[in-house]
Design a protein around this motif. Structure first.
Motif, PDB file in Angstrom:
ATOM      1  N   PHE A 206       0.843  -1.195   0.000  1.00 19.69           N
ATOM      2  CA  PHE A 206       0.000   0.000   0.000  1.00 19.69           C
ATOM      3  C   PHE A 206       0.885   1.255   0.000  1.00 19.69           C
ATOM      4  CE2 PHE A 206      -2.515   3.316   2.128  1.00 19.69           C
ATOM      5  CZ  PHE A 206      -3.522   3.407   1.197  1.00 19.69           C
ATOM      6  N   ARG A 207       1.980   1.176   0.795  1.00 24.77           N
ATOM      7  CA  ARG A 207       2.900   2.326   0.844  1.00 24.77           C
ATOM      8  C   ARG A 207       3.425   2.645  -0.557  1.00 24.77           C
ATOM      9  NH1 ARG A 207       6.376   0.709   4.395  1.00 24.77           N
ATOM     10  NH2 ARG A 207       6.049   2.121   6.153  1.00 24.77           N
ATOM     11  N   GLN A 208       3.827   1.564  -1.276  1.00 24.72           N
ATOM     12  CA  GLN A 208       4.371   1.756  -2.629  1.00 24.72           C
ATOM     13  C   GLN A 208       3.363   2.430  -3.551  1.00 24.72           C
ATOM     14  OE1 GLN A 208       5.654  -1.925  -4.288  1.00 24.72           O
ATOM     15  NE2 GLN A 208       7.742  -1.652  -3.563  1.00 24.72           N
ATOM     16  N   VAL A 209       2.121   1.923  -3.510  1.00 25.53           N
ATOM     17  CA  VAL A 209       1.102   2.490  -4.405  1.00 25.53           C
ATOM     18  C   VAL A 209       0.816   3.944  -4.037  1.00 25.53           C
ATOM     19  CG1 VAL A 209      -1.370   2.405  -4.945  1.00 25.53           C
ATOM     20  CG2 VAL A 209      -0.020   0.361  -5.080  1.00 25.53           C
ATOM     21  N   LEU A 210       0.731   4.212  -2.744  1.00 21.04           N
ATOM     22  CA  LEU A 210       0.436   5.585  -2.321  1.00 21.04           C
ATOM     23  C   LEU A 210       1.587   6.519  -2.729  1.00 21.04           C
ATOM     24  CD1 LEU A 210      -2.063   6.675  -0.942  1.00 21.04           C
ATOM     25  CD2 LEU A 210      -0.848   6.637   1.225  1.00 21.04           C
ATOM     26  N   ARG A 211       2.826   6.029  -2.573  1.00 16.72           N
ATOM     27  CA  ARG A 211       3.999   6.819  -2.996  1.00 16.72           C
ATOM     28  C   ARG A 211       3.902   7.129  -4.482  1.00 16.72           C
ATOM     29  NH1 ARG A 211       8.585   4.776   0.336  1.00 16.72           N
ATOM     30  NH2 ARG A 211       8.772   6.470   1.837  1.00 16.72           N
ATOM     31  N   SER A 212       3.609   6.070  -5.241  1.00 20.78           N
ATOM     32  CA  SER A 212       3.591   6.256  -6.688  1.00 20.78           C
ATOM     33  C   SER A 212       2.445   7.197  -7.092  1.00 20.78           C
ATOM     34  CB  SER A 212       3.534   4.874  -7.351  1.00 20.78           C
ATOM     35  OG  SER A 212       2.591   4.825  -8.337  1.00 20.78           O
ATOM     36  N   LEU A 213       1.297   7.056  -6.430  1.00 23.58           N
ATOM     37  CA  LEU A 213       0.186   7.971  -6.749  1.00 23.58           C
ATOM     38  C   LEU A 213       0.539   9.404  -6.369  1.00 23.58           C
ATOM     39  CD1 LEU A 213      -2.922   5.854  -5.614  1.00 23.58           C
ATOM     40  CD2 LEU A 213      -2.356   6.541  -7.949  1.00 23.58           C
TER      41      LEU A 213
END
Ligand code: UDP
Length: 475
Positions: free
Chosen positions: A95-102
């Protein structure tokens, strides 16, 4: 470009409400992109893929992101809820990765998380993104949840042993502690601590969005907004933006939908009682038989959604089960004897379409919050037969505060309901009596108030939505 990220659990009731919330946000600010992040829990919570595909193609401003599957051994957990709680902890790095990328692609105005997804809270705060909760039940239930940690601290006993101890908040009818969600009933279990922790974290968010409307639960809503302080707890702003119910195009009519609607077309106005227990409600074989006999003896018309009884594996995966064998489960000769006035469908019915049909005059419901709102919006009085989660709390509210439902009482402490009780309650709900008239009148008032909250320029839910969206720009 600006975006709001939603993080719902992929259970039908939660996901549909999240998409409806997304649509509502877009009415307020059409330039936003709503990114919805979904995980793939090891238990099936509903067939989400067709729904996600339909929404993606119909509304380009709503985009879905699927997190990778994380390995988890369902056998090492006591229940599907425990699996789900741990799943959201384990999936957090993704989730952290996706939020970072978003946050690289968009200006993220806020993250809106489901109650179950609270481990995401600290990721969002790491990335400096304000987090709001989307509470998919009502305001009274929210108030009770917010108070739960205090109740927990003030006793050393398990809630299940406190059936004569009532939570008596001045703004809602008293509720026995034994009515709390089953995860909280046994003190000190990981599930129980998780829920208490969730309640603590709710207070740390930037706001709580609730799928209700002010005039449905005026006292609870007032208590929640009274100086943002409830029973000495500081709480964030609460936004009652509901009722959110399904508006997604239901035009794709599968064979069950056709069967139900064609059958309903042939029944007289308001003559049918609809019996359905949400997406996860399962009854034992014995209970199914009692229910069948009660429906038969009531002599009323019925449309009944029957699911297989729970088995050991199904209790960990309540949705992933085969269609039931009706001849094995229902009383002998039941289907033949009731052929002229009853329709039994296997596993699933198009509930919103059924409730909205003119032939439906009553609803035996498990009191799931979406079912409650759908019934009110369709002006259908209810009989409350709660099974799991916060449904017993909802039942108290429906009967004692809103007066839109009758109870279905257990004949023992173990939750079984006799055929005589089913027969009696169905008659009470469906007979043309003063009681039925008064239930219908109350439901109609609530439906009108719901429409006013949503559709008038100054409707309370529209005002709350405007305030919510504005709050994202003033943080
Ligand atoms: N539902 C449906 N058909 C069924 C059972 C459920 O369409 O046979 C829908 C219902 O309309 C509601 C949702 O599934 O939108 C169930 O949500 P609710 O909050 O009532 O209960 P839950 O399943 O979360 O316990």
């Amino acid at each position: 470009m600006e975006s709001v990220v939603l993080y719902p659990i992929p259970a039908r009731g939660h996901l549909i409400s999240a998409v409806e919330l997304a649509k509502l946000i877009l009415t307020q600010n059409p330039s936003l992109i709503i990114n919805i992040v979904l995980t793939n829990p090891p238990i099936k919570l509903g067939p989400t893929a067709p729904f996600v595909a339909a929404v993606s193609s119909a509304i380009p401003s709503i985009k879905f992101h699927h997190l990778p599957t994380v390995p988890i051994d369902p056998d090492s957990y006591p229940s599907h809820r425990a699996i789900l709680f741990d799943h959201y902890r384990l999936v957090n790095p993704h989730f952290r990765q996706v939020l970072r990328s978003l946050s690289g692609d968009f200006t993220l105005r806020c993250l809106v998380i489901d109650f179950f997804c609270f481990p995401a809270l600290h990721i969002a705060s790491e990335l400096n993104i304000p987090t709001y909760y989307f509470f998919t039940s009502g305001a009274s239930c929210l108030a009770l949840f917010l108070h739960l940690p205090t109740i927990y601290e003030n006793t050393t006993q398990s809630f299940k042993d406190l059936e004569n101890t009532f939570v008596d908040l001045s703004f809602m009818p008293p509720v026995p502690l034994s009515h709390m969600p089953e995860s909280t009933l046994v003190r000190g279990t990981p599930e129980c601590l998780h829920i208490i922790n969730c309640a603590v974290h709710l207070k740390k968010s930037a706001g709580i969005i609730v799928n209700t409307f002010e005039s449905l639960e005026p006292k609870a809503v007032k208590a929640l907004s009274n100086g943002n302080c409830i029973l000495d707890h500081r709480i964030p702003p609460v936004y009652c933006i509901g009722p959110l119910t399904i508006t997604t195009n239901q035009s794709t009519r599968d064979s069950t939908t056709m069967e139900c609607l064609t059958w309903l077309d042939m029944q007289p106005s308001r003559s049918v009682v609809f019996v359905c227990f949400g997406s996860m409600g399962l009854l034992s074989k014995q209970q199914l038989r009692e229910l069948g006999l009660g429906l038969e003896r009531s002599y009323y018309r019925f449309l009944w959604v029957v699911r297989n009884p729970p088995s050991d594996t199904q209790s960990k995966d309540p949705i992933a089960q085969p269609d039931p064998d009706l001849n094995l489960l229902l009383p002998d000769g039941f289907l033949d004897r009731t052929r002229d006035r009853g329709l039994v469908v296997k596993s699933w019915a198009p509930q919103v379409a059924v409730l909205s049909h003119d032939s439906v005059g009553g609803f035996v419901t498990h009191c799931g919050w979406n079912s409650v709102l759908e019934s009110i919006c369709a002006v259908v009085p209810m009989i409350g037969w709660p099974l799991y989660a916060e449904q017993k709390i909802n039942k108290v509210l429906l009967m004692k505060e809103l007066e839109v439902a009758l109870p279905m009482n257990e004949s023992d402490g173990g939750g079984s309901v006799s055929s005589a009780e089913v027969e009696k309650r169905v008659r009470e709900l469906m007979d043309e009596s003063e009681k039925r008239k008064s239930l219908r009148k109350r439901v109609m008032e609530k439906r009108d108030e719901a429409m006013a909250a949503l559709s008038h320029q100054n409707g309370s839910s529209r005002v709350a939505l405007a305030k919510l969206v504005e709050s994202w720009y003033n943080i």
